[in-house]
Design a protein around this motif. Structure first.
Motif, PDB file in Angstrom:
ATOM      1  N   ILE A 186       0.852  -1.187   0.000  1.00 18.00           N
ATOM      2  CA  ILE A 186       0.000   0.000   0.000  1.00 18.00           C
ATOM      3  C   ILE A 186       0.889   1.238   0.000  1.00 18.00           C
ATOM      4  CG2 ILE A 186      -1.754   1.269   1.291  1.00 18.00           C
ATOM      5  CD1 ILE A 186      -2.763  -1.456   2.325  1.00 18.00           C
ATOM      6  N   ASN A 187       0.639   2.132  -0.934  1.00 15.55           N
ATOM      7  CA  ASN A 187       1.505   3.277  -1.185  1.00 15.55           C
ATOM      8  C   ASN A 187       1.190   4.422  -0.216  1.00 15.55           C
ATOM      9  OD1 ASN A 187       3.468   4.779  -2.500  1.00 15.55           O
ATOM     10  ND2 ASN A 187       2.106   5.422  -4.150  1.00 15.55           N
ATOM     11  N   LEU A 188       1.427   4.174   1.071  1.00 15.35           N
ATOM     12  CA  LEU A 188       1.068   5.140   2.115  1.00 15.35           C
ATOM     13  C   LEU A 188       1.985   6.357   2.060  1.00 15.35           C
ATOM     14  CD1 LEU A 188      -0.617   5.845   4.646  1.00 15.35           C
ATOM     15  CD2 LEU A 188       1.109   4.620   6.007  1.00 15.35           C
ATOM     16  N   LYS A 189       1.377   7.544   1.905  1.00 16.82           N
ATOM     17  CA  LYS A 189       2.139   8.783   1.814  1.00 16.82           C
ATOM     18  C   LYS A 189       1.974   9.676   3.039  1.00 16.82           C
ATOM     19  CE  LYS A 189       3.906   8.174  -2.290  1.00 16.82           C
ATOM     20  NZ  LYS A 189       5.355   8.024  -2.475  1.00 16.82           N
ATOM     21  N   GLY A 190       0.795   9.618   3.671  1.00 14.69           N
ATOM     22  CA  GLY A 190       0.584  10.527   4.791  1.00 14.69           C
ATOM     23  C   GLY A 190      -0.648  10.187   5.590  1.00 14.69           C
ATOM     24  N   ILE A 191      -0.703  10.720   6.824  1.00 16.77           N
ATOM     25  CA  ILE A 191      -1.879  10.578   7.678  1.00 16.77           C
ATOM     26  C   ILE A 191      -2.257  11.951   8.220  1.00 16.77           C
ATOM     27  CG2 ILE A 191      -1.277   8.216   8.284  1.00 16.77           C
ATOM     28  CD1 ILE A 191      -0.429   9.229  11.059  1.00 16.77           C
ATOM     29  N   ALA A 192      -3.539  12.157   8.419  1.00 17.34           N
ATOM     30  CA  ALA A 192      -4.052  13.403   8.991  1.00 17.34           C
ATOM     31  C   ALA A 192      -5.065  13.063  10.073  1.00 17.34           C
ATOM     32  CB  ALA A 192      -4.701  14.273   7.911  1.00 17.34           C
ATOM     33  N   VAL A 193      -4.850  13.598  11.267  1.00 14.81           N
ATOM     34  CA  VAL A 193      -5.713  13.313  12.412  1.00 14.81           C
ATOM     35  C   VAL A 193      -6.304  14.620  12.918  1.00 14.81           C
ATOM     36  CG1 VAL A 193      -5.815  12.420  14.760  1.00 14.81           C
ATOM     37  CG2 VAL A 193      -4.359  11.286  13.063  1.00 14.81           C
ATOM     38  N   GLY A 194      -7.638  14.686  13.000  1.00 11.31           N
ATOM     39  CA  GLY A 194      -8.319  15.883  13.450  1.00 11.31           C
ATOM     40  C   GLY A 194      -8.844  15.754  14.865  1.00 11.31           C
ATOM     41  N   ASN A 195      -8.498  16.718  15.724  1.00  6.44           N
ATOM     42  CA  ASN A 195      -8.944  16.727  17.122  1.00  6.44           C
ATOM     43  C   ASN A 195      -8.858  15.324  17.712  1.00  6.44           C
ATOM     44  OD1 ASN A 195     -10.608  19.093  15.681  1.00  6.44           O
ATOM     45  ND2 ASN A 195     -10.257  19.633  17.833  1.00  6.44           N
ATOM     46  N   GLY A 196      -7.691  14.717  17.555  1.00  3.96           N
ATOM     47  CA  GLY A 196      -7.530  13.311  17.889  1.00  3.96           C
ATOM     48  C   GLY A 196      -7.077  13.067  19.315  1.00  3.96           C
ATOM     49  N   LEU A 197      -7.554  11.981  19.888  1.00  6.06           N
ATOM     50  CA  LEU A 197      -7.105  11.530  21.196  1.00  6.06           C
ATOM     51  C   LEU A 197      -5.736  10.888  21.028  1.00  6.06           C
ATOM     52  CD1 LEU A 197      -7.673  11.045  24.213  1.00  6.06           C
ATOM     53  CD2 LEU A 197      -8.707   8.856  23.564  1.00  6.06           C
ATOM     54  N   LEU A 198      -4.694  11.573  21.509  1.00  2.00           N
ATOM     55  CA  LEU A 198      -3.324  11.096  21.358  1.00  2.00           C
ATOM     56  C   LEU A 198      -2.753  10.557  22.658  1.00  2.00           C
ATOM     57  CD1 LEU A 198      -1.925  14.010  19.133  1.00  2.00           C
ATOM     58  CD2 LEU A 198      -2.921  11.832  18.374  1.00  2.00           C
ATOM     59  N   ASP A 199      -3.098  11.185  23.761  1.00  2.00           N
ATOM     60  CA  ASP A 199      -2.620  10.760  25.081  1.00  2.00           C
ATOM     61  C   ASP A 199      -3.707  11.106  26.088  1.00  2.00           C
ATOM     62  OD1 ASP A 199      -1.301  11.216  27.793  1.00  2.00           O
ATOM     63  OD2 ASP A 199       0.373  10.336  26.681  1.00  2.00           O
ATOM     64  N   GLU A 200      -4.216  10.098  26.794  1.00  2.00           N
ATOM     65  CA  GLU A 200      -5.411  10.306  27.611  1.00  2.00           C
ATOM     66  C   GLU A 200      -5.176  11.264  28.772  1.00  2.00           C
ATOM     67  OE1 GLU A 200      -7.838   7.002  28.473  1.00  2.00           O
ATOM     68  OE2 GLU A 200      -7.578   6.090  26.512  1.00  2.00           O
ATOM     69  N   ALA A 201      -4.095  11.089  29.525  1.00  2.00           N
ATOM     70  CA  ALA A 201      -3.849  11.948  30.684  1.00  2.00           C
ATOM     71  C   ALA A 201      -3.564  13.381  30.249  1.00  2.00           C
ATOM     72  CB  ALA A 201      -2.689  11.395  31.504  1.00  2.00           C
ATOM     73  N   ILE A 202      -2.759  13.547  29.208  1.00  2.00           N
ATOM     74  CA  ILE A 202      -2.442  14.882  28.721  1.00  2.00           C
ATOM     75  C   ILE A 202      -3.698  15.556  28.179  1.00  2.00           C
ATOM     76  CG2 ILE A 202      -1.111  16.190  27.022  1.00  2.00           C
ATOM     77  CD1 ILE A 202       1.072  14.069  27.229  1.00  2.00           C
ATOM     78  N   THR A 203      -4.551  14.785  27.539  1.00  2.00           N
ATOM     79  CA  THR A 203      -5.789  15.351  27.006  1.00  2.00           C
ATOM     80  C   THR A 203      -6.671  15.878  28.124  1.00  2.00           C
ATOM     81  OG1 THR A 203      -5.754  13.976  25.023  1.00  2.00           O
ATOM     82  CG2 THR A 203      -7.891  14.846  25.700  1.00  2.00           C
ATOM     83  N   LEU A 204      -6.762  15.160  29.242  1.00  2.00           N
ATOM     84  CA  LEU A 204      -7.548  15.653  30.382  1.00  2.00           C
ATOM     85  C   LEU A 204      -7.017  16.997  30.865  1.00  2.00           C
ATOM     86  CD1 LEU A 204      -8.222  12.450  32.514  1.00  2.00           C
ATOM     87  CD2 LEU A 204      -9.914  13.881  31.341  1.00  2.00           C
ATOM     88  N   ARG A 205      -5.719  17.113  30.980  1.00  2.00           N
ATOM     89  CA  ARG A 205      -5.139  18.404  31.381  1.00  2.00           C
ATOM     90  C   ARG A 205      -5.543  19.494  30.395  1.00  2.00           C
ATOM     91  NH1 ARG A 205       1.152  20.016  30.455  1.00  2.00           N
ATOM     92  NH2 ARG A 205       0.927  22.244  30.914  1.00  2.00           N
ATOM     93  N   GLY A 206      -5.452  19.189  29.100  1.00  2.00           N
ATOM     94  CA  GLY A 206      -5.794  20.179  28.085  1.00  2.00           C
ATOM     95  C   GLY A 206      -7.257  20.578  28.125  1.00  2.00           C
ATOM     96  N   ILE A 207      -8.137  19.601  28.417  1.00  2.00           N
ATOM     97  CA  ILE A 207      -9.571  19.892  28.487  1.00  2.00           C
ATOM     98  C   ILE A 207      -9.858  20.922  29.567  1.00  2.00           C
ATOM     99  CG2 ILE A 207     -11.790  18.907  29.206  1.00  2.00           C
ATOM    100  CD1 ILE A 207     -10.984  16.347  27.712  1.00  2.00           C
ATOM    101  N   TYR A 208      -9.313  20.705  30.764  1.00  2.00           N
ATOM    102  CA  TYR A 208      -9.647  21.595  31.879  1.00  2.00           C
ATOM    103  C   TYR A 208      -8.927  22.930  31.788  1.00  2.00           C
ATOM    104  CZ  TYR A 208     -12.217  17.675  33.688  1.00  2.00           C
ATOM    105  OH  TYR A 208     -13.141  16.669  33.811  1.00  2.00           O
ATOM    106  N   ASP A 209      -7.738  22.959  31.206  1.00  2.00           N
ATOM    107  CA  ASP A 209      -7.107  24.250  30.932  1.00  2.00           C
ATOM    108  C   ASP A 209      -7.925  25.035  29.913  1.00  2.00           C
ATOM    109  OD1 ASP A 209      -5.095  23.584  32.667  1.00  2.00           O
ATOM    110  OD2 ASP A 209      -3.457  23.862  31.238  1.00  2.00           O
TER     111      ASP A 209
END
Length: 458
Positions: A219-242
């Motif tokens: 498969i000729n994979l060239k790139g990926i694009a992730v929108g508003n993606g869950l990347l790290d659960e604990a860090i995301t919680l911090r970002g939500i409340y900030d």
């Protein structure tokens, strides 16, 4: 998540996809390829009920079996670029998140697909900024049990998780490319949003591993694009409340309490932490957390004679889409099994790593282009969470933070890092970026496919 430092979590990572199949390529067992002759022609859609006049592209829908013994099959909807456009346009696979939400109902019918559903729940109108203007797009309902996808083995629904979803999606792709062989050599991209922050990198990792260790289709994979993606659960919680506090959704007292009692870095929480985060959730009130400044749906009834506009997103769209996809004639036109279609399905999800950042780092090092984009009005996975997460990777900056433009307005902001990673914000968009800002979404995805940053001048 354990209390290990962020540095150790990245440096100690192993190839996630190699772990799926065993580290020794000789133990690799190739996926099953089913005969696909004639199935492309059988999947072609004559016309969708209620579609507007002047449709100038071909569309297909149907099932691809991913496990013959279990009777597990995934449903897809595929739209080609307009017939008069370039025959070399790339191929995109779009995945919605959840886990358990439909890429047909959200991605295709509410975001980047060629049509949206009118408020009568019976007819469609054209999305002038659909992504098939610049690419050929597959919308996949995954895992089995989502939307029209199914399994004849009921235990499959109890065992769904990140690992099985990645394997099934890869199996789908290899078989789909046998059904549509003209796309085997096309540039291939994966895009998705929300929990697809797991799906997209994991699938990309699986493809890269299999490209090295199989004699099946590369498969000729060239790139990926992730929108508003869950990347790290604990860090995301911090970002939500900030983000809640900086957006004036929470009080100073709540914000201070959260930072005093919640240890996001080590993913530990006291009773006091739960008290303050609960208080933060209560203070927000009845808003759309996925688009914090948008109106909410106050009247979900169907409205005869009303026609929508892609420039004015209707907060009740989910109800129109659900009605449309449950019309028997629509299901027949889509070659779908007659069933009660819903946007999302609940799962007892069996596996989900607390962070996806090690996988993302491996993909960057492989030379695949990675764009992380973020609507700046999202409260569920806000820009702050994405920035905190990407900072863990400690990548050098190649081109500093600057505005980008769509038409004559600022479309958002972008920073490019060393190694092919870019963070792109989309001004005025929520969690479902192409729903709220379709023109800006088309601008940045066009640049992504071309391997250039979005325009820096009007």
């Amino acid at each position: 998540m354990s209390g290990r430092s962020e540095k150790s979590r990245i440096s100690s990572s192993r190839s996630w996809a190699a772990g799926l199949h065993g580290s020794n390529p000789s133990t690799y067992s190739p996926v099953c390829i089913e005969p696909q002759d004639g199935k492309m022609e059988a999947d072609e859609i004559d016309a969708l009920p209620g579609q507007p006049d002047g449709v100038d592209f071909d569309q297909y829908a149907g099932y691809v079996t991913v496990d013959q013994k279990a009777g597990r099959a995934l449903f897809y909807y595929f739209v080609e670029s307009p017939r008069n456009s370039s025959s070399n346009n790339p191929l995109i696979l779009w995945l919605n998140g959840g886990p358990g939400c439909s890429s047909l109902g959200y991605g295709a019918m509410s975001e980047l697909g060629p049509f949206r559903v009118n408020s009568d729940g019976q007819t469609l109108f054209r999305n002038d900024f659909a992504w098939n203007n610049v690419a050929n797009v597959i919308f996949l309902e995954s895992p089995a049990g989502v939307g029209f996808s199914f399994s004849n083995t009921s235990s499959d629904y109890d065992n769904a998780g990140d690992t099985t979803t990645a394997i099934d999606t890869y199996t789908f792709l290899v078989n789909w490319l046998e059904r549509f062989p003209q796309y085997k050599s096309r540039d291939f991209f994966i895009a998705g949003e929300s929990y697809a922050g797991h799906y997209v990198p994991q699938l990309a990792s699986t493809i890269l591993y299999n490209n090295e260790n199989t004699n099946q289709t590369v498969i000729n994979l060239k790139g990926i694009a992730v929108g508003n993606g869950l990347l790290d659960e604990a860090i995301t919680l911090r970002g939500i409340y900030d983000n809640f506090w900086t957006r004036a959704l929470n009080s100073d007292e709540t914000y201070k309490g959260i930072h005093k009692y919640c240890d996001f870095a080590n993913d530990t929480a006291s009773e006091k932490c739960f008290d303050f985060t609960g208080q933060a959730d209560d203070e927000i009130g009845d808003i759309d957390i996925y688009n914090i400044y948008a109106p909410i749906c106050l009247d979900s009834s169907l409205k005869n004679g009303s026609h929508g506009s892609v420039h004015d997103f209707d907060p009740c769209t989910d109800y129109y889409v659900e009605n449309y996809l449950n019309i028997p004639e629509v299901q027949k036109a889509l070659h779908a099994n007659q069933t009660e279609w819903t946007h999302c399905r609940d799962y007892a999800w069996t596996d989900r790593p607390p962070t996806i950042l090690p996988i993302l780092k491996n993909i960057i090092q492989s030379g695949v282009s990675v764009w992380i984009y973020s609507g700046d009005k999202d409260g569920r996975v806000p820009v702050a969470a994405t920035r905190f997460s990407l900072n863990v990777l400690k990548l050098g900056v190649k081109k500093g933070w600057h505005a980008w433009y769509s038409e004559k307005e600022v479309g958002g902001y972008v920073v490019e890092y060393e190694g092919g990673l870019a963070l792109v914000t989309v001004r005025g968009a929520g969690h479902l970026v192409p729903s709220n800002q379709p023109q800006r979404a088309l601008t940045f995805i066009s640049s992504f496919l071309q391997g250039t940053l979005p325009p820096s001048t009007p």
